[in-house]
Write a protein that holds these residues in place. Structure first.
Motif, mmCIF file in Angstrom:
data_model
loop_
_atom_site.group_PDB
_atom_site.id
_atom_site.type_symbol
_atom_site.label_atom_id
_atom_site.label_comp_id
_atom_site.label_asym_id
_atom_site.label_seq_id
_atom_site.Cartn_x
_atom_site.Cartn_y
_atom_site.Cartn_z
ATOM 1 N N LEU A 41 44.025 27.839 -89.185
ATOM 2 C CA LEU A 41 43.105 27.514 -90.186
ATOM 3 C C LEU A 41 43.949 27.998 -91.045
ATOM 4 O O LEU A 41 43.197 26.617 -92.461
ATOM 5 N N SER A 42 44.126 29.036 -91.876
ATOM 6 C CA SER A 42 45.178 29.581 -92.639
ATOM 7 C C SER A 42 46.134 28.386 -92.946
ATOM 8 O O SER A 42 46.137 28.187 -94.236
ATOM 9 N N HIS A 43 47.412 27.753 -91.604
ATOM 10 C CA HIS A 43 47.660 27.428 -92.158
ATOM 11 C C HIS A 43 47.251 25.976 -92.665
ATOM 12 O O HIS A 43 48.236 25.167 -93.669
ATOM 13 N N GLY A 44 46.263 25.044 -92.051
ATOM 14 C CA GLY A 44 46.181 23.964 -92.865
ATOM 15 C C GLY A 44 45.411 24.262 -93.981
ATOM 16 O O GLY A 44 45.337 22.983 -94.964
ATOM 17 N N ALA A 45 44.573 25.333 -94.935
ATOM 18 C CA ALA A 45 44.479 25.216 -95.519
ATOM 19 C C ALA A 45 45.546 25.805 -96.777
ATOM 20 O O ALA A 45 45.827 25.024 -97.680
ATOM 21 N N ALA A 46 46.697 26.529 -96.543
ATOM 22 C CA ALA A 46 47.975 26.197 -96.777
ATOM 23 C C ALA A 46 48.677 25.135 -97.147
ATOM 24 O O ALA A 46 49.256 24.742 -98.316
ATOM 25 N N LYS A 47 48.536 23.910 -96.499
ATOM 26 C CA LYS A 47 49.288 23.016 -96.727
ATOM 27 C C LYS A 47 48.176 22.120 -97.008
ATOM 28 O O LYS A 47 48.984 21.140 -98.046
ATOM 29 N N LEU A 48 46.894 22.303 -97.626
ATOM 30 C CA LEU A 48 46.080 21.131 -98.465
ATOM 31 C C LEU A 48 46.958 21.764 -100.221
ATOM 32 O O LEU A 48 46.931 21.292 -100.626
ATOM 33 N N VAL A 49 47.472 22.898 -100.297
ATOM 34 C CA VAL A 49 47.520 23.603 -101.676
ATOM 35 C C VAL A 49 48.920 23.238 -101.497
ATOM 36 O O VAL A 49 49.850 23.004 -102.681
ATOM 37 N N ASN A 50 49.972 23.761 -100.355
ATOM 38 C CA ASN A 50 51.025 23.207 -100.665
ATOM 39 C C ASN A 50 51.912 22.215 -99.931
ATOM 40 O O ASN A 50 52.434 22.871 -98.549
ATOM 41 N N PRO A 51 52.258 21.133 -99.834
ATOM 42 C CA PRO A 51 51.912 20.510 -98.826
ATOM 43 C C PRO A 51 53.765 20.429 -97.936
ATOM 44 O O PRO A 51 53.933 19.958 -97.185
ATOM 45 N N TYR A 52 54.109 21.300 -98.767
ATOM 46 C CA TYR A 52 56.192 21.293 -97.904
ATOM 47 C C TYR A 52 55.909 22.700 -97.185
ATOM 48 O O TYR A 52 57.203 22.787 -96.475
ATOM 49 N N MET A 53 54.530 23.127 -97.223
ATOM 50 C CA MET A 53 54.823 23.954 -96.348
ATOM 51 C C MET A 53 54.466 23.767 -94.710
ATOM 52 O O MET A 53 54.308 22.693 -94.168
ATOM 53 N N PRO A 54 55.721 24.220 -94.371
ATOM 54 C CA PRO A 54 55.950 23.518 -92.561
ATOM 55 C C PRO A 54 54.888 24.166 -91.882
ATOM 56 O O PRO A 54 53.403 24.627 -92.123
ATOM 57 N N ASP A 55 54.556 23.073 -90.743
ATOM 58 C CA ASP A 55 53.397 22.900 -89.798
ATOM 59 C C ASP A 55 53.637 24.152 -89.300
ATOM 60 O O ASP A 55 54.577 24.461 -88.691
ATOM 61 N N VAL A 56 52.422 24.294 -88.357
ATOM 62 C CA VAL A 56 52.496 25.919 -87.643
ATOM 63 C C VAL A 56 52.874 25.202 -86.708
ATOM 64 O O VAL A 56 52.853 23.939 -85.897
ATOM 65 N N THR A 57 53.157 26.311 -85.912
ATOM 66 C CA THR A 57 54.287 25.422 -84.777
ATOM 67 C C THR A 57 53.730 25.068 -83.436
ATOM 68 O O THR A 57 52.241 25.308 -83.112
ATOM 69 N N LEU A 58 54.423 23.910 -82.564
ATOM 70 C CA LEU A 58 53.452 23.852 -81.001
ATOM 71 C C LEU A 58 52.946 24.810 -80.279
ATOM 72 O O LEU A 58 51.748 23.900 -79.890
ATOM 73 N N GLN A 59 53.574 25.161 -80.293
ATOM 74 C CA GLN A 59 52.979 27.133 -79.566
ATOM 75 C C GLN A 59 51.451 27.243 -79.797
ATOM 76 O O GLN A 59 51.121 27.789 -79.119
ATOM 77 N N VAL A 60 51.879 28.056 -80.979
ATOM 78 C CA VAL A 60 50.688 28.456 -81.426
ATOM 79 C C VAL A 60 49.455 27.281 -81.315
ATOM 80 O O VAL A 60 47.963 27.687 -80.959
ATOM 81 N N PHE A 61 49.282 25.589 -82.090
ATOM 82 C CA PHE A 61 48.651 24.595 -81.760
ATOM 83 C C PHE A 61 48.430 24.761 -80.512
ATOM 84 O O PHE A 61 46.614 24.544 -80.173
ATOM 85 N N THR A 62 49.014 24.707 -79.576
ATOM 86 C CA THR A 62 48.229 24.325 -77.919
ATOM 87 C C THR A 62 47.373 26.107 -77.297
ATOM 88 O O THR A 62 46.709 25.624 -76.514
ATOM 89 N N ALA A 63 48.233 27.091 -77.606
ATOM 90 C CA ALA A 63 47.621 28.114 -77.559
ATOM 91 C C ALA A 63 46.458 28.457 -77.775
ATOM 92 O O ALA A 63 45.602 28.751 -76.791
ATOM 93 N N THR A 64 46.141 27.634 -78.969
ATOM 94 C CA THR A 64 44.884 27.862 -79.467
ATOM 95 C C THR A 64 43.504 26.923 -78.978
ATOM 96 O O THR A 64 42.896 27.517 -78.486
#
Length: 325
Positions: A216-239
């Motif tokens: 969630l925090s990465h998603g919110a940060a991406k709205l503010v800074n689109p150039y911020m790297p995405d959350v890693t695949l392993q973090v997303f799938t584990a969640t």
């Protein structure tokens, strides 16, 4: 990272996260309930189970950091400031308003309590607001624990003693009968938290900081800074696997029932989720990360923030307590 390595990491992390989610759902684990049992009903077994979770995570994290120093790292520790104390208290307030902590929110949502969708929405809003107030960049490793030493071995033996005392000498697992996988009963809190601690420790060792608050925090940060790297695949799938595991546990115990929404409850949980997420970013670390990553790494800020969170929660629950007639 090679494709074969990624597949192995994904398979391992998803399996561990599913098991952790299942334990959360099967045990009805929540810091709010644990503090309430302790402060209002003089029952400390649930709160002791959280200590077991920390010790179980430490049993995994410390040796992993010693054996694989280039892959596994302990939690950062951060210099204490007045914001640490305020954020810890706000986290306790948020958990009180929400009626559940980070673990408990997943448990409630998995059972169909859709008012907790407000918690998720609030967490997203809190993640948007937190960077406007504080940004922690002063983290450093507690190097003394990251390699075998007198101190690190002593700490590890303390973790061993805690787990042995709670699981072996008291026979919690055997007496509860919860080794039977087909049982529909609620798991003993010590069993649930030991499973959560072991799987959580392995997950932090394999994929680092993770969880739905991280997503969630990465998603919110991406709205503010689109150039911020995405959350890693392993973090997303584990969640995703964590949430699925909790849903399966709710279904298996016949507690998966969609409840009618209530605007007032939804709004209260939205505010609670906002405080939880906001505080978790400022500290940094939610009660899950502090419990399973920060405290086992002996990060001072994690001890202080978690203690303040529990203290604020205890005061609020004591004030709000209405004894049954």
């Amino acid at each position: 990272m090679q494709l074969s390595q990624l597949i192995i990491i994904l398979a391992a992390s998803m399996s561990l996260a599913f098991t952790m989610g299942f334990a959360i759902g099967r045990g009805d684990i929540c810091a709010v309930a644990a503090v309430n049992y302790w402060i209002n009903h003089n029952r400390a077994s649930y709160l002791r189970a959280f200590i077991v979770a920390t010790a179980s995570a430490g049993l995994i994290l410390l040796p992993s950091a010693w054996v694989f120093p280039d892959v596994v790292s302990l939690s950062y520790t951060y210099k204490l400031s007045w914001m640490t104390f305020i954020a810890g208290a706000l986290f306790g307030l948020g958990a009180f308003l929400n009626g559940a902590c980070v673990f408990g929110t997943i448990a409630h949502l998995s059972k169909g309590e859709i008012n907790y969708i407000g918690t998720i929405a609030g967490m997203f809003i809190g993640a948007l607001l937190a960077p406007l107030v504080a940004s922690r960049t002063d983290g450093y490793y507690f190097v003394e624990l990251s390699k075998p030493s007198t101190l690190s071995l002593f700490v590890w033996l303390v973790f061993v003693a805690i787990v042995f005392h709670e699981l072996a000498l008291k026979h919690y697992l055997i007496k509860s009968g919860n080794f039977i996988s087909s049982s529909n009963r609620i798991w003993n809190p010590t069993l649930s938290m030991s499973v959560i601690g072991i799987t959580g420790g392995l997950l932090y060792a394999i994929i680092g900081n993770w969880g739905y608050l991280t997503v969630l925090s990465h998603g919110a940060a991406k709205l503010v800074n689109p150039y911020m790297p995405d959350v890693t695949l392993q973090v997303f799938t584990a969640t995703a696997a964590l949430i699925f595991g909790a849903i399966v546990a709710a279904w298996k115990t016949h507690r998966l029932k969609i409840q009618k929404p209530c605007f007032l409850l939804f709004f209260r949980k939205l505010v609670g989720g906002l405080f939880i997420s906001f505080s978790a970013i400022v500290i940094p670390g939610g009660n899950d990360a502090l419990l399973l990553y920060g405290i086992p790494s002996l990060a001072p800020h994690a001890f202080i923030a978690y203690f303040i969170m529990l203290s604020a929660l205890a005061v609020l629950l004591k004030i709000d307590y209405k004894p049954e007639n």
